[in-house]
Design a protein around this motif. Structure first.
Motif, PDB file in Angstrom:
ATOM      1  N   CYS A  77       0.820  -1.220   0.000  1.00 54.40           N
ATOM      2  CA  CYS A  77       0.000   0.000   0.000  1.00 54.40           C
ATOM      3  C   CYS A  77       0.852   1.267   0.000  1.00 54.40           C
ATOM      4  CB  CYS A  77      -0.913   0.020   1.229  1.00 54.40           C
ATOM      5  SG  CYS A  77      -2.011  -1.413   1.336  1.00 54.40           S
ATOM      6  N   ARG A  78       0.299   2.272  -0.598  1.00 49.82           N
ATOM      7  CA  ARG A  78       0.921   3.594  -0.588  1.00 49.82           C
ATOM      8  C   ARG A  78      -0.170   4.625  -0.346  1.00 49.82           C
ATOM      9  NH1 ARG A  78       4.946   5.190  -5.312  1.00 49.82           N
ATOM     10  NH2 ARG A  78       6.296   3.941  -3.966  1.00 49.82           N
ATOM     11  N   VAL A  79       0.111   5.564   0.567  1.00 47.88           N
ATOM     12  CA  VAL A  79      -0.842   6.616   0.897  1.00 47.88           C
ATOM     13  C   VAL A  79      -0.139   7.959   0.767  1.00 47.88           C
ATOM     14  CG1 VAL A  79      -2.345   7.596   2.675  1.00 47.88           C
ATOM     15  CG2 VAL A  79      -2.070   5.119   2.515  1.00 47.88           C
ATOM     16  N   GLY A  80      -0.819   8.930   0.163  1.00 46.64           N
ATOM     17  CA  GLY A  80      -0.218  10.248   0.035  1.00 46.64           C
ATOM     18  C   GLY A  80      -1.198  11.247  -0.551  1.00 46.64           C
ATOM     19  N   THR A  81      -0.790  12.500  -0.572  1.00 42.78           N
ATOM     20  CA  THR A  81      -1.590  13.533  -1.227  1.00 42.78           C
ATOM     21  C   THR A  81      -1.351  13.462  -2.732  1.00 42.78           C
ATOM     22  OG1 THR A  81       0.168  15.181  -1.099  1.00 42.78           O
ATOM     23  CG2 THR A  81      -1.325  15.017   0.788  1.00 42.78           C
ATOM     24  N   PHE A  82      -2.180  14.131  -3.494  1.00 42.22           N
ATOM     25  CA  PHE A  82      -1.978  14.192  -4.947  1.00 42.22           C
ATOM     26  C   PHE A  82      -0.556  14.655  -5.268  1.00 42.22           C
ATOM     27  CE2 PHE A  82      -6.667  14.361  -5.238  1.00 42.22           C
ATOM     28  CZ  PHE A  82      -6.880  13.528  -6.326  1.00 42.22           C
ATOM     29  N   HIS A  83      -0.127  15.699  -4.596  1.00 50.34           N
ATOM     30  CA  HIS A  83       1.176  16.285  -4.912  1.00 50.34           C
ATOM     31  C   HIS A  83       2.336  15.381  -4.509  1.00 50.34           C
ATOM     32  CE1 HIS A  83      -1.341  20.089  -4.608  1.00 50.34           C
ATOM     33  NE2 HIS A  83      -0.945  20.055  -5.858  1.00 50.34           N
ATOM     34  N   SER A  84       2.249  14.775  -3.324  1.00 51.89           N
ATOM     35  CA  SER A  84       3.358  13.915  -2.889  1.00 51.89           C
ATOM     36  C   SER A  84       3.479  12.674  -3.773  1.00 51.89           C
ATOM     37  CB  SER A  84       3.171  13.503  -1.423  1.00 51.89           C
ATOM     38  OG  SER A  84       2.057  12.641  -1.259  1.00 51.89           O
ATOM     39  N   LEU A  85       2.343  12.155  -4.218  1.00 48.22           N
ATOM     40  CA  LEU A  85       2.377  10.975  -5.101  1.00 48.22           C
ATOM     41  C   LEU A  85       2.926  11.341  -6.478  1.00 48.22           C
ATOM     42  CD1 LEU A  85      -1.047   9.401  -4.098  1.00 48.22           C
ATOM     43  CD2 LEU A  85       1.220   8.499  -3.555  1.00 48.22           C
ATOM     44  N   ALA A  86       2.547  12.511  -6.985  1.00 45.08           N
ATOM     45  CA  ALA A  86       3.064  12.954  -8.284  1.00 45.08           C
ATOM     46  C   ALA A  86       4.570  13.203  -8.213  1.00 45.08           C
ATOM     47  CB  ALA A  86       2.339  14.214  -8.734  1.00 45.08           C
ATOM     48  N   ILE A  87       5.041  13.727  -7.092  1.00 48.62           N
ATOM     49  CA  ILE A  87       6.486  13.937  -6.915  1.00 48.62           C
ATOM     50  C   ILE A  87       7.234  12.604  -6.972  1.00 48.62           C
ATOM     51  CG2 ILE A  87       8.237  14.568  -5.197  1.00 48.62           C
ATOM     52  CD1 ILE A  87       6.389  16.881  -4.369  1.00 48.62           C
ATOM     53  N   LYS A  88       6.736  11.598  -6.257  1.00 46.09           N
ATOM     54  CA  LYS A  88       7.365  10.276  -6.281  1.00 46.09           C
ATOM     55  C   LYS A  88       7.312   9.673  -7.677  1.00 46.09           C
ATOM     56  CE  LYS A  88       6.377   9.204  -1.430  1.00 46.09           C
ATOM     57  NZ  LYS A  88       5.614   8.340  -0.485  1.00 46.09           N
ATOM     58  N   GLN A  89       6.193   9.888  -8.339  1.00 49.58           N
ATOM     59  CA  GLN A  89       6.004   9.365  -9.685  1.00 49.58           C
ATOM     60  C   GLN A  89       7.038   9.948 -10.653  1.00 49.58           C
ATOM     61  OE1 GLN A  89       2.299  10.618 -11.345  1.00 49.58           O
ATOM     62  NE2 GLN A  89       2.260   9.061 -12.958  1.00 49.58           N
ATOM     63  N   LEU A  90       7.222  11.266 -10.623  1.00 48.04           N
ATOM     64  CA  LEU A  90       8.168  11.938 -11.516  1.00 48.04           C
ATOM     65  C   LEU A  90       9.615  11.618 -11.148  1.00 48.04           C
ATOM     66  CD1 LEU A  90       6.335  15.378 -11.705  1.00 48.04           C
ATOM     67  CD2 LEU A  90       6.790  13.885 -13.664  1.00 48.04           C
ATOM     68  N   ARG A  91       9.909  11.598  -9.859  1.00 53.01           N
ATOM     69  CA  ARG A  91      11.284  11.304  -9.437  1.00 53.01           C
ATOM     70  C   ARG A  91      11.663   9.857  -9.742  1.00 53.01           C
ATOM     71  NH1 ARG A  91      11.495  14.932  -3.902  1.00 53.01           N
ATOM     72  NH2 ARG A  91      12.153  16.862  -4.966  1.00 53.01           N
ATOM     73  N   GLY A  92      10.668   8.984  -9.710  1.00 49.62           N
ATOM     74  CA  GLY A  92      10.948   7.593 -10.048  1.00 49.62           C
ATOM     75  C   GLY A  92      11.394   7.416 -11.483  1.00 49.62           C
ATOM     76  N   SER A  93      11.046   8.382 -12.347  1.00 45.22           N
ATOM     77  CA  SER A  93      11.457   8.348 -13.757  1.00 45.22           C
ATOM     78  C   SER A  93      12.501   9.424 -14.062  1.00 45.22           C
ATOM     79  CB  SER A  93      10.232   8.547 -14.668  1.00 45.22           C
ATOM     80  OG  SER A  93       9.317   7.479 -14.530  1.00 45.22           O
ATOM     81  N   ASP A 164       2.540  22.962 -10.621  1.00 48.26           N
ATOM     82  CA  ASP A 164       3.252  22.555 -11.837  1.00 48.26           C
ATOM     83  C   ASP A 164       3.583  21.071 -11.822  1.00 48.26           C
ATOM     84  OD1 ASP A 164       3.218  25.113 -12.893  1.00 48.26           O
ATOM     85  OD2 ASP A 164       5.114  25.676 -11.942  1.00 48.26           O
ATOM     86  N   VAL A 165       3.942  20.562 -10.641  1.00 45.11           N
ATOM     87  CA  VAL A 165       4.291  19.141 -10.520  1.00 45.11           C
ATOM     88  C   VAL A 165       3.141  18.264 -10.986  1.00 45.11           C
ATOM     89  CG1 VAL A 165       4.721  17.293  -8.852  1.00 45.11           C
ATOM     90  CG2 VAL A 165       6.012  19.424  -8.693  1.00 45.11           C
ATOM     91  N   LEU A 166       1.944  18.558 -10.501  1.00 41.49           N
ATOM     92  CA  LEU A 166       0.795  17.722 -10.852  1.00 41.49           C
ATOM     93  C   LEU A 166       0.407  17.906 -12.314  1.00 41.49           C
ATOM     94  CD1 LEU A 166      -0.953  15.691  -9.321  1.00 41.49           C
ATOM     95  CD2 LEU A 166      -2.636  17.491  -8.980  1.00 41.49           C
ATOM     96  N   ARG A 167       0.448  19.139 -12.802  1.00 42.10           N
ATOM     97  CA  ARG A 167       0.113  19.404 -14.211  1.00 42.10           C
ATOM     98  C   ARG A 167       1.073  18.663 -15.132  1.00 42.10           C
ATOM     99  NH1 ARG A 167      -2.730  23.911 -15.861  1.00 42.10           N
ATOM    100  NH2 ARG A 167      -1.245  24.219 -17.543  1.00 42.10           N
ATOM    101  N   ARG A 168       2.374  18.715 -14.812  1.00 40.75           N
ATOM    102  CA  ARG A 168       3.360  18.070 -15.690  1.00 40.75           C
ATOM    103  C   ARG A 168       3.232  16.557 -15.633  1.00 40.75           C
ATOM    104  NH1 ARG A 168       8.971  17.328 -16.101  1.00 40.75           N
ATOM    105  NH2 ARG A 168       9.373  17.915 -13.944  1.00 40.75           N
ATOM    106  N   SER A 169       2.875  16.038 -14.460  1.00 41.57           N
ATOM    107  CA  SER A 169       2.646  14.595 -14.346  1.00 41.57           C
ATOM    108  C   SER A 169       1.550  14.154 -15.310  1.00 41.57           C
ATOM    109  CB  SER A 169       2.260  14.244 -12.905  1.00 41.57           C
ATOM    110  OG  SER A 169       1.843  12.907 -12.809  1.00 41.57           O
ATOM    111  N   VAL A 170       0.450  14.910 -15.358  1.00 42.79           N
ATOM    112  CA  VAL A 170      -0.661  14.577 -16.259  1.00 42.79           C
ATOM    113  C   VAL A 170      -0.227  14.690 -17.715  1.00 42.79           C
ATOM    114  CG1 VAL A 170      -2.960  15.259 -17.032  1.00 42.79           C
ATOM    115  CG2 VAL A 170      -2.424  15.257 -14.591  1.00 42.79           C
ATOM    116  N   GLU A 171       0.454  15.786 -18.039  1.00 40.88           N
ATOM    117  CA  GLU A 171       0.883  16.006 -19.425  1.00 40.88           C
ATOM    118  C   GLU A 171       1.827  14.918 -19.902  1.00 40.88           C
ATOM    119  OE1 GLU A 171       2.462  19.887 -18.954  1.00 40.88           O
ATOM    120  OE2 GLU A 171       0.522  20.908 -19.139  1.00 40.88           O
TER     121      GLU A 171
END
Length: 598
Positions: A77-93, A164-171
């Motif tokens: 399981c992973r729990v987080g806010t929209f922004h914290s999850l998007a940060i992990k998502q982008l940093r993972g790549s 910007d983090v969340l917008r760029r994640s979507v884009e």
């Protein structure tokens, strides 16, 4: 506790679903139960839960670990806010650089304001940036000098803000550059608060096959000014996913009397999910609707009622707070923070411990924060309190720029001995404008007397004199009276001027408290997600709710609904007789002109 039929339906459903969770319906418990059930019937599944705040994430993790077990939870399981999850998502790549913290983001925005639009308040500027960055379409705020100045500051420093983090994640997900989070199931809490970008982020995971459960209540959507979609977003989700809609209509918090009144109120809104509410606790609650001559009378009545339930405080914050109430027992709510000032004063006079955000407390806001600082300067001969007090007074009389010039001239004349103005130091007033000279001459004359009285230990006389001086710069009589009454509160504290200032400036609440006892003083917006045995809502009149600053009448009604449904046993609605009762009080069937006022 066993789940009811609707809660169990949510837990058992594997496909896309919209869970309409009414107030007090146990939605957090349902989310945790669903995570546990998914792990049991779909071993090895990876699950993500999305919340809107870090506090909500921490609470969900804590409760999930207790019920599911730390090992299983941490593995799957992973729990987080929209922004914290998007940060992990982008940093993972490896697609993310420097991200501005909330504090840094605020600092950049302040700089952008100074560069482009100094006449705009920080609150309005924040809303403008949020409006511009929570949608993908055109937005007028993107064309403003403020937005451009803010964008240039971020780009120059190679920094991205959380929007910007969340917008760029979507884009990047849309372009195929960034993979969605590798999860089989996603649960999104407080879904009514999602904006266009957050909804798009969720839908990109739908495209990859993630099964989504969104939980929210359109009747508790109170953040449209942040871009929250509310009812429209919930309907959009159902349309795009062909998901199942399940309503949790059983309220385990409020007695029937309170829930029925709140239901009568919210049913007046048109664009909403139709639902039937049921109070599991049945009858036994009480609504008292009252009117008073003055705001201070209203606040005094609240303090008097609360005092009947108070007990001796074991951890007194100051000599003013010798009584308290049990945790979660009492809260006073208001549409705006200003009305809570009256209640804060009334509770101080009554000696009752209260909890209020430090940034909103009377003692941490002008002019009272300057009053405390001046107390210390009078006591020990320090410069800063004098500087701040004079700047406050001069800004009112001659404007901020002229005040700055006058105080700069004073410093040049007195140098490091600036505090000697308290001892009658000579000042060349000819170098000041007549208006500024008048303020400074009057202060100097009074300050000499304050200094002598302080040396003789006559502290209440000093306090009353200082309060009277600050009050003299207010135009309205009620504000003058309020400042003087707060001065009387300071007179009740024991000790020297410095000791009183230190005691009054102490935080009125602390996250480190083992037991957060005391009366909670909060705005209606801040009350969301909380519950109390007894709730007193002040300012239930047409001058306050709906707010004259808001043009979103249905949302103002939802805000009142949220406030009313915080009460478990007793709900008090008070207003002043110089204004008509709030239409929302009338919609709820709680006309103070018809109900008992005892």
């Amino acid at each position: 506790m066993q789940l009811n039929a609707e809660q169990q339906q949510v837990v058992d459903h594997d496909g896309h679903s919209l869970v309409v969770a009414c107030p007090g319906s146990g939605k957090t418990r349902v989310i945790i139960s669903k995570i546990g059930a998914l792990l049991a019937r779909r071993p090895g599944s990876r699950i993500c839960a999305v919340t809107f705040t870090r506090d909500a994430s921490a609470e969900l993790k804590r409760r999930a670990v207790t019920e599911i077990g730390a090992t299983t939870f941490q593995k799957y399981c992973r729990v987080g806010t929209f922004h914290s999850l998007a940060i992990k998502q982008l940093r993972g790549s490896n697609l993310l650089g420097k991200v501005a913290s909330p504090g840094e983001q605020r600092a950049y925005l302040k700089r952008a304001l100074a560069l482009s639009s100094p006449y705009i308040t920080l609150e309005i500027a924040t809303q403008m940036i949020e409006n511009a960055k929570t949608t993908f379409g055109d937005c007028p705020d993107k064309l403003t000098p403020l937005y451009e100045a803010y964008r240039e500051l971020l780009e120059r420093n190679k920094v991205e803000d959380l929007y910007d983090v969340l917008r760029r994640s979507v884009e990047l997900m849309r372009s195929g550059t960034l993979p969605p989070m590798p999860v089989h199931y996603m649960l999104v809490d407080e879904f009514q608060d999602t904006d266009h970008v957050q909804l798009a982020w969720v839908m990109e995971h739908v495209k990859q096959g993630t099964m989504i459960t969104v939980v929210g209540d359109d009747d508790q959507s109170i953040y449209s000014w942040r871009g929250a979609l509310g009812y429209a977003g919930m309907q959009d989700f159902i349309t795009q996913t062909s998901g199942t809609s399940i309503t949790l209509g059983v309220n385990y918090r409020c007695h029937e009397e309170i829930l029925s009144a709140a239901d009568r109120l919210i049913s007046k809104n048109d664009a909403r999910v139709e639902k039937r509410l049921f109070a599991a606790r049945g009858k036994g609650g009480r609504i008292v609707s009252m009117r008073y001559s003055l705001r201070q009378d209203e606040a005094d009545a609240a303090a008097e009622t609360i005092a009947k339930h108070a007990v001796p405080a074991t951890k007194a914050v100051s000599s003013l707070q010798q009584l308290t109430v049990p945790p979660g027992s009492w809260a006073v709510l208001s549409r705006n923070r200003f009305l809570l000032d009256f209640t804060e004063e009334a509770l101080m006079v009554a000696g009752i411990k209260y909890r209020r955000s430090a940034s909103e407390s009377i003692w941490n806001r002008p002019p009272f924060v300057f009053m405390l600082s001046l107390f210390k300067s009078i006591q020990i001969g320090a410069n800063d309190g004098i500087d701040q007090a004079l700047n406050h007074a001069l800004s009112i009389r001659v404007g901020q720029m002229a005040a700055h010039t006058a105080i700069k001239e004073l410093h040049s004349q007195l140098g490091s001995d600036f505090y000697h103005i308290l001892d009658g130091a000579w000042i060349n007033l000819d170098k000041l404008t007549p208006e500024a000279a008048d303020v400074i001459k009057g202060f100097s004359k009074r300050a000499t007397g304050w200094r002598n009285l302080a040396r003789d230990g006559k502290f209440p006389m000093v306090i009353r004199g200082v309060a009277d001086w600050f009050a003299s710069f207010e135009e309205k009589d009620d504000k003058k009276a309020f400042i003087c009454s707060i001065g009387e509160v300071a007179c009740k504290v024991r000790g020297t001027l410095s000791q009183r200032a230190n005691a009054l400036s102490m935080p009125v609440s602390s996250d480190d408290d083992d037991e957060p006892d005391g009366v909670q003083l909060i705005t209606m917006h801040s009350s969301k997600g909380l519950e109390f045995q007894n709730v007193w809502i002040v300012g239930c009149d047409t001058d306050t709710i709906p707010s004259p600053k808001s043009d979103n009448y249905p949302e103002e009604r939802r805000l009142m609904y949220v406030a009313m449904t915080r009460a478990k046993d007793n709900l008090y609605l008070s207003s002043i007789i110089s204004a008509e009762p709030s239409p929302f009080v009338l919609d709820a069937g709680c006309d103070p002109r018809q109900l008992t006022t005892s």
